[in-house]
Design an enzyme around this catalytic site. Sequence first.
Site, PDB file in Angstrom:
ATOM      1  N   LYS A  34     -11.312  -4.717  -2.250  1.00 31.00           N
ATOM      2  CA  LYS A  34     -12.657  -3.909  -2.185  1.00 31.00           C
ATOM      3  C   LYS A  34     -12.786  -2.957  -3.517  1.00 31.00           C
ATOM      4  O   LYS A  34     -13.710  -2.644  -3.807  1.00 31.00           O
ATOM      5  CB  LYS A  34     -12.972  -3.291  -1.002  1.00 31.00           C
ATOM      6  CG  LYS A  34     -13.238  -4.217   0.194  1.00 31.00           C
ATOM      7  CD  LYS A  34     -14.016  -3.218   1.037  1.00 31.00           C
ATOM      8  CE  LYS A  34     -14.226  -4.039   2.358  1.00 31.00           C
ATOM      9  NZ  LYS A  34     -12.853  -3.851   3.304  1.00 31.00           N
ATOM     10  N   LYS A  92       0.845  -1.359   0.097  1.00 25.52           N
ATOM     11  CA  LYS A  92       0.119   0.062  -0.090  1.00 25.52           C
ATOM     12  C   LYS A  92       0.814   1.140  -0.024  1.00 25.52           C
ATOM     13  O   LYS A  92       0.411   2.315  -0.793  1.00 25.52           O
ATOM     14  CB  LYS A  92      -1.046   0.193   1.289  1.00 25.52           C
ATOM     15  CG  LYS A  92      -1.904  -1.006   1.059  1.00 25.52           C
ATOM     16  CD  LYS A  92      -3.266  -0.732   2.139  1.00 25.52           C
ATOM     17  CE  LYS A  92      -4.427  -1.787   1.938  1.00 25.52           C
ATOM     18  NZ  LYS A  92      -5.281  -1.622   2.835  1.00 25.52           N
ATOM     19  N   LYS A 145      -5.518 -10.594  -5.320  1.00 21.93           N
ATOM     20  CA  LYS A 145      -6.595 -10.741  -4.346  1.00 21.93           C
ATOM     21  C   LYS A 145      -7.759  -9.865  -5.098  1.00 21.93           C
ATOM     22  O   LYS A 145      -7.596  -8.586  -5.478  1.00 21.93           O
ATOM     23  CB  LYS A 145      -6.228 -10.266  -3.143  1.00 21.93           C
ATOM     24  CG  LYS A 145      -7.032 -10.583  -1.994  1.00 21.93           C
ATOM     25  CD  LYS A 145      -6.644  -9.818  -0.734  1.00 21.93           C
ATOM     26  CE  LYS A 145      -7.083  -8.244  -0.703  1.00 21.93           C
ATOM     27  NZ  LYS A 145      -6.887  -7.812   0.537  1.00 21.93           N
TER      28      LYS A 145
HETATM   29  P1  AMP Z   1     -10.741  -6.148   4.604  1.00 21.12           P
HETATM   30  O1  AMP Z   1     -11.819  -6.093   3.563  1.00 21.12           O
HETATM   31  O2  AMP Z   1      -9.382  -5.814   3.997  1.00 21.12           O
HETATM   32  O3  AMP Z   1     -11.309  -5.482   5.932  1.00 21.12           O
HETATM   33  O4  AMP Z   1     -10.860  -7.686   5.009  1.00 21.12           O
HETATM   34  C1  AMP Z   1     -11.820  -8.276   5.716  1.00 21.12           C
HETATM   35  C2  AMP Z   1     -11.856  -9.779   5.995  1.00 21.12           C
HETATM   36  O5  AMP Z   1     -11.774 -10.220   4.606  1.00 21.12           O
HETATM   37  C3  AMP Z   1     -10.291 -10.162   6.364  1.00 21.12           C
HETATM   38  O6  AMP Z   1     -10.494 -11.260   7.110  1.00 21.12           O
HETATM   39  C4  AMP Z   1      -9.617 -10.339   4.964  1.00 21.12           C
HETATM   40  O7  AMP Z   1      -8.649 -11.241   5.228  1.00 21.12           O
HETATM   41  C5  AMP Z   1     -10.719 -11.032   4.309  1.00 21.12           C
HETATM   42  N1  AMP Z   1     -10.844 -10.873   2.825  1.00 21.12           N
HETATM   43  C6  AMP Z   1     -10.466  -9.706   2.004  1.00 21.12           C
HETATM   44  N2  AMP Z   1     -10.546  -9.993   0.816  1.00 21.12           N
HETATM   45  C7  AMP Z   1     -10.225 -11.495   0.647  1.00 21.12           C
HETATM   46  C8  AMP Z   1     -10.270 -12.126  -0.567  1.00 21.12           C
HETATM   47  N3  AMP Z   1      -9.954 -11.527  -1.589  1.00 21.12           N
HETATM   48  N4  AMP Z   1     -10.273 -13.424  -0.336  1.00 21.12           N
HETATM   49  C9  AMP Z   1     -10.471 -14.096   1.101  1.00 21.12           C
HETATM   50  N5  AMP Z   1     -10.460 -13.221   2.042  1.00 21.12           N
HETATM   51  C10 AMP Z   1     -10.350 -12.050   1.817  1.00 21.12           C
END
Ligand code: AMP
Length: 333
Positions: free
Chosen positions: A201, A113, A198
């Site tokens: 969002k 990032k 990955k």
């Molecule tokens: P975040 O959106 O970064 O706050 O992630 C929230 C949760 O979703 C965390 O536990 C991440 O590890 C999981 N997560 C986010 N993106 C993915 C993805 N593409 N595949 C699997 N888990 C994800």
Amino acid sequence: MTKRIFSGIKPTGHLTLGNYLGAVRQWVAADRAPDEALFCVVDLHALTVEHEPARVRRLSRQAATLLLAAGLSPEKCTLFVQSHVDEHTRLAYLMECTASDGELRRMIQYKEKAARAQATGEGVRLSLLTYPALMAADILAYGASEVPVGEDQRQHVELTRDLAVRFNQRYGHTFTVPKATLPTVAARVMDLQDPTSKMGKSHESGAGIVYLLDEPAVIAKKVMRAVTDSGDGAVVYDREARPGVANLLDVLAACSGGDPAVLADGYSGYGALKRDVADAVVELLRPLQERHAGLAADPGAVEKVLREGAERARALARPVVNRAYEAIGLLAP
Ligand code: AMP
Ligand code: TRP
């Protein structure tokens, strides 16, 4: 000892299929008693990168609504917003006094990032570097033993363990040492247009991201247009050589059960596989989308859940953080 579960999600964008399969679905399976499972919309973490105030506020409310729609029950778990409970930032400072500069700079997410922010001329916020100290505080303030997350958060949870052990060694036993729990499939859902990165969002186009609130026709279109691998068109499960097909098989396995390598045997071409994946994802999200519509119509009810959640969370975190303040050498007020 009863296990206590804590996890969080950042309101930096609309929730995705990756969030759901990697994390949220495990949370729903794990919610039990209100003081044993805590789930948090980590809004302070959303301020570590360029942000728009009104959008963060809107996304925080939406994330909470979606978590309820996904099946989290306020009777069985504690759902709250990070900034409503001061203990997180109080403890984060002690974590900054426990972690080293080098340790934080080694975090993969920080490196990625920070490089991106620099490339776009945004500048890197100091909080992006100290982010894992706040995340460690989130977890340790509740004495959580398990942290259900996707693969990308494994390193941060490992760091949290190191910090807990170090603090306990230096200042006496204070924190439970937590561990990450990952789903067996789809711990890392990949972008449908770029299966080597990955499903995050946000991405310029969003064409490779399935959002939880995408209409069924949009979901089907995104899946049908997923990048698959060139070659002989055979459906085999090989994450290295055929990341696009492997990702689709992972998603299918996560939606409908089974083993991705075994599922591959049932297909002779990409078209049929994509159709089944599209159907499976649409069906998986249908009940969530229906419940979301009802909950979104009553924002007062969601706010009440968050208010009550914050009260419960505060009561659990305060004594732990107070103990840590004393242990590290601060005079009791
Ligand atoms: P975040 O959106 O970064 O706050 O992630 C929230 C949760 O979703 C965390 O536990 C991440 O590890 C999981 N997560 C986010 N993106 C993915 C993805 N593409 N595949 C699997 N888990 C994800
Ligand atoms: N850093 C996590 C992510 O990007 C979100 C998060 C913040 C979190 N605090 C947490 C996850 C505590 C688990 C436990 O996904």
